[in-house]
Scaffold this motif. Structure first.
Motif, PDB file in Angstrom:
ATOM      1  N   LEU A  15       8.506   4.811  -5.218  1.00 20.77           N
ATOM      2  CA  LEU A  15       8.255   3.387  -4.979  1.00 20.77           C
ATOM      3  C   LEU A  15       9.555   2.606  -4.856  1.00 20.77           C
ATOM      4  CD1 LEU A  15       5.268   2.769  -7.403  1.00 20.77           C
ATOM      5  CD2 LEU A  15       5.207   2.803  -4.904  1.00 20.77           C
ATOM      6  N   GLU A  16      10.506   2.894  -5.734  1.00 22.22           N
ATOM      7  CA  GLU A  16      11.781   2.171  -5.705  1.00 22.22           C
ATOM      8  C   GLU A  16      12.542   2.450  -4.406  1.00 22.22           C
ATOM      9  OE1 GLU A  16      14.776  -0.371  -6.574  1.00 22.22           O
ATOM     10  OE2 GLU A  16      12.810  -0.233  -7.511  1.00 22.22           O
ATOM     11  N   MET A  17      12.622   3.717  -4.018  1.00 24.16           N
ATOM     12  CA  MET A  17      13.319   4.067  -2.774  1.00 24.16           C
ATOM     13  C   MET A  17      12.609   3.446  -1.570  1.00 24.16           C
ATOM     14  SD  MET A  17      15.904   5.426  -1.381  1.00 24.16           S
ATOM     15  CE  MET A  17      16.584   6.362  -2.710  1.00 24.16           C
ATOM     16  N   SER A  18      11.298   3.491  -1.558  1.00 24.30           N
ATOM     17  CA  SER A  18      10.531   2.891  -0.461  1.00 24.30           C
ATOM     18  C   SER A  18      10.761   1.392  -0.394  1.00 24.30           C
ATOM     19  CB  SER A  18       9.040   3.171  -0.637  1.00 24.30           C
ATOM     20  OG  SER A  18       8.789   4.553  -0.585  1.00 24.30           O
ATOM     21  N   ARG A  19      10.775   0.759  -1.551  1.00 23.86           N
ATOM     22  CA  ARG A  19      11.001  -0.689  -1.591  1.00 23.86           C
ATOM     23  C   ARG A  19      12.361  -1.045  -1.000  1.00 23.86           C
ATOM     24  NH1 ARG A  19      13.625  -4.262  -4.249  1.00 23.86           N
ATOM     25  NH2 ARG A  19      14.462  -2.810  -5.778  1.00 23.86           N
ATOM     26  N   ARG A  20      13.359  -0.259  -1.330  1.00 23.27           N
ATOM     27  CA  ARG A  20      14.707  -0.522  -0.805  1.00 23.27           C
ATOM     28  C   ARG A  20      14.783  -0.313   0.704  1.00 23.27           C
ATOM     29  NH1 ARG A  20      18.712   2.196  -5.283  1.00 23.27           N
ATOM     30  NH2 ARG A  20      18.090   0.827  -6.989  1.00 23.27           N
ATOM     31  N   ILE A  21      14.273   0.807   1.168  1.00 22.20           N
ATOM     32  CA  ILE A  21      14.355   1.127   2.601  1.00 22.20           C
ATOM     33  C   ILE A  21      13.502   0.154   3.419  1.00 22.20           C
ATOM     34  CG2 ILE A  21      13.744   2.843   4.355  1.00 22.20           C
ATOM     35  CD1 ILE A  21      14.555   4.972   2.223  1.00 22.20           C
ATOM     36  N   LEU A  22      12.256  -0.029   3.005  1.00 16.86           N
ATOM     37  CA  LEU A  22      11.379  -0.933   3.739  1.00 16.86           C
ATOM     38  C   LEU A  22      11.874  -2.375   3.656  1.00 16.86           C
ATOM     39  CD1 LEU A  22       7.914   0.578   2.789  1.00 16.86           C
ATOM     40  CD2 LEU A  22       9.138   0.819   4.966  1.00 16.86           C
ATOM     41  N   GLY A  23      12.473  -2.728   2.539  1.00 17.56           N
ATOM     42  CA  GLY A  23      13.040  -4.064   2.397  1.00 17.56           C
ATOM     43  C   GLY A  23      14.148  -4.317   3.404  1.00 17.56           C
ATOM     44  N   ASP A  24      14.988  -3.311   3.650  1.00 12.92           N
ATOM     45  CA  ASP A  24      16.039  -3.443   4.662  1.00 12.92           C
ATOM     46  C   ASP A  24      15.434  -3.616   6.053  1.00 12.92           C
ATOM     47  OD1 ASP A  24      18.035  -3.253   2.766  1.00 12.92           O
ATOM     48  OD2 ASP A  24      18.484  -1.143   3.181  1.00 12.92           O
ATOM     49  N   LEU A  25      14.424  -2.815   6.369  1.00 11.62           N
ATOM     50  CA  LEU A  25      13.756  -2.936   7.672  1.00 11.62           C
ATOM     51  C   LEU A  25      13.064  -4.290   7.796  1.00 11.62           C
ATOM     52  CD1 LEU A  25      12.167   0.619   7.923  1.00 11.62           C
ATOM     53  CD2 LEU A  25      14.156  -0.243   9.182  1.00 11.62           C
ATOM     54  N   PHE A  26      12.434  -4.709   6.724  1.00 11.48           N
ATOM     55  CA  PHE A  26      11.721  -5.981   6.653  1.00 11.48           C
ATOM     56  C   PHE A  26      12.672  -7.135   6.977  1.00 11.48           C
ATOM     57  CE2 PHE A  26      10.314  -9.626   4.147  1.00 11.48           C
ATOM     58  CZ  PHE A  26       8.935  -9.616   4.257  1.00 11.48           C
ATOM     59  N   ALA A  27      13.880  -7.057   6.443  1.00 15.47           N
ATOM     60  CA  ALA A  27      14.855  -8.140   6.628  1.00 15.47           C
ATOM     61  C   ALA A  27      15.426  -8.183   8.035  1.00 15.47           C
ATOM     62  CB  ALA A  27      15.988  -7.987   5.614  1.00 15.47           C
ATOM     63  N   ASP A  28      15.409  -7.055   8.737  1.00 17.04           N
ATOM     64  CA  ASP A  28      16.064  -6.959  10.035  1.00 17.04           C
ATOM     65  C   ASP A  28      15.152  -7.108  11.246  1.00 17.04           C
ATOM     66  OD1 ASP A  28      18.490  -6.556   8.791  1.00 17.04           O
ATOM     67  OD2 ASP A  28      18.408  -4.375   8.944  1.00 17.04           O
ATOM     68  N   ASN A  29      13.840  -7.159  11.048  1.00 18.30           N
ATOM     69  CA  ASN A  29      12.939  -7.114  12.189  1.00 18.30           C
ATOM     70  C   ASN A  29      11.700  -7.963  11.907  1.00 18.30           C
ATOM     71  OD1 ASN A  29      10.679  -6.065  13.833  1.00 18.30           O
ATOM     72  ND2 ASN A  29      12.198  -4.611  14.577  1.00 18.30           N
ATOM     73  N   LYS A  30      11.485  -9.002  12.691  1.00 17.97           N
ATOM     74  CA  LYS A  30      10.370  -9.929  12.482  1.00 17.97           C
ATOM     75  C   LYS A  30       9.011  -9.246  12.610  1.00 17.97           C
ATOM     76  CE  LYS A  30       8.156 -13.976  12.545  1.00 17.97           C
ATOM     77  NZ  LYS A  30       7.013 -13.860  11.705  1.00 17.97           N
ATOM     78  N   VAL A  31       8.865  -8.362  13.574  1.00 17.18           N
ATOM     79  CA  VAL A  31       7.586  -7.667  13.754  1.00 17.18           C
ATOM     80  C   VAL A  31       7.291  -6.803  12.526  1.00 17.18           C
ATOM     81  CG1 VAL A  31       6.329  -5.965  15.134  1.00 17.18           C
ATOM     82  CG2 VAL A  31       7.703  -7.717  16.269  1.00 17.18           C
ATOM     83  N   LEU A  32       8.290  -6.033  12.087  1.00 17.25           N
ATOM     84  CA  LEU A  32       8.097  -5.215  10.891  1.00 17.25           C
ATOM     85  C   LEU A  32       7.865  -6.080   9.661  1.00 17.25           C
ATOM     86  CD1 LEU A  32      10.645  -2.298  11.301  1.00 17.25           C
ATOM     87  CD2 LEU A  32       8.156  -2.204  11.437  1.00 17.25           C
ATOM     88  N   ALA A  33       8.522  -7.211   9.589  1.00 16.27           N
ATOM     89  CA  ALA A  33       8.326  -8.111   8.451  1.00 16.27           C
ATOM     90  C   ALA A  33       6.866  -8.556   8.383  1.00 16.27           C
ATOM     91  CB  ALA A  33       9.257  -9.306   8.554  1.00 16.27           C
ATOM     92  N   ASP A  34       6.285  -8.885   9.516  1.00 16.62           N
ATOM     93  CA  ASP A  34       4.885  -9.299   9.544  1.00 16.62           C
ATOM     94  C   ASP A  34       3.963  -8.158   9.098  1.00 16.62           C
ATOM     95  OD1 ASP A  34       5.642 -11.794  10.427  1.00 16.62           O
ATOM     96  OD2 ASP A  34       5.131 -11.401  12.528  1.00 16.62           O
ATOM     97  N   ILE A  35       4.271  -6.950   9.535  1.00 16.51           N
ATOM     98  CA  ILE A  35       3.454  -5.784   9.202  1.00 16.51           C
ATOM     99  C   ILE A  35       3.625  -5.390   7.738  1.00 16.51           C
ATOM    100  CG2 ILE A  35       3.203  -3.292   9.623  1.00 16.51           C
ATOM    101  CD1 ILE A  35       3.789  -3.929  12.609  1.00 16.51           C
ATOM    102  N   LEU A  36       4.854  -5.435   7.247  1.00 14.45           N
ATOM    103  CA  LEU A  36       5.155  -4.952   5.898  1.00 14.45           C
ATOM    104  C   LEU A  36       4.960  -5.985   4.797  1.00 14.45           C
ATOM    105  CD1 LEU A  36       8.380  -2.893   6.657  1.00 14.45           C
ATOM    106  CD2 LEU A  36       6.062  -2.017   6.273  1.00 14.45           C
ATOM    107  N   SER A  37       4.836  -7.238   5.144  1.00 13.68           N
ATOM    108  CA  SER A  37       4.758  -8.295   4.137  1.00 13.68           C
ATOM    109  C   SER A  37       3.706  -8.057   3.047  1.00 13.68           C
ATOM    110  CB  SER A  37       4.538  -9.642   4.819  1.00 13.68           C
ATOM    111  OG  SER A  37       4.506 -10.667   3.874  1.00 13.68           O
ATOM    112  N   PRO A  38       2.464  -7.733   3.397  1.00 16.21           N
ATOM    113  CA  PRO A  38       1.476  -7.501   2.333  1.00 16.21           C
ATOM    114  C   PRO A  38       1.849  -6.343   1.403  1.00 16.21           C
ATOM    115  CG  PRO A  38       0.375  -7.822   4.435  1.00 16.21           C
ATOM    116  CD  PRO A  38       1.851  -7.684   4.728  1.00 16.21           C
ATOM    117  N   LEU A  39       2.448  -5.299   1.952  1.00 19.57           N
ATOM    118  CA  LEU A  39       2.884  -4.170   1.134  1.00 19.57           C
ATOM    119  C   LEU A  39       4.050  -4.572   0.237  1.00 19.57           C
ATOM    120  CD1 LEU A  39       2.964  -1.207   0.271  1.00 19.57           C
ATOM    121  CD2 LEU A  39       4.358  -0.754   2.319  1.00 19.57           C
TER     122      LEU A  39
END
Length: 75
Positions: A15-39
């Protein structure tokens, strides 16, 4: 990464590693941010069922956004 979060066993390290990696993607891409926000809202929580359900939803949304056929193993 999202598939790894759809399982029933979600060790804290995963969970911690996923949070870090997905958080980086979330910050860099608006489309991914919209998809990943609920997670991202629940990934630091302790309820694996909620995390797994939101990861499955994010994976399905990502499949739709990219035109990839849905993963039959994830509902």
């Amino acid at each position: 990464m999202l598939r790894a979060l759809t399982g029933t066993s979600l060790p804290r390290g995963r969970l911690e590693m996923s949070r870090r990696i997905l958080g980086d993607l979330f910050a860099d891409n608006k489309v991914l941010a919209d998809i990943l926000s609920p997670l991202m809202q629940v990934i630091a929580g302790t309820d694996p069922a909620v995390i797994s359900a939101r990861a499955a939803r994010a994976l399905a949304d990502l499949d739709r956004a990219t035109g990839r056929p849905p993963d039959p193993g994830v509902t």
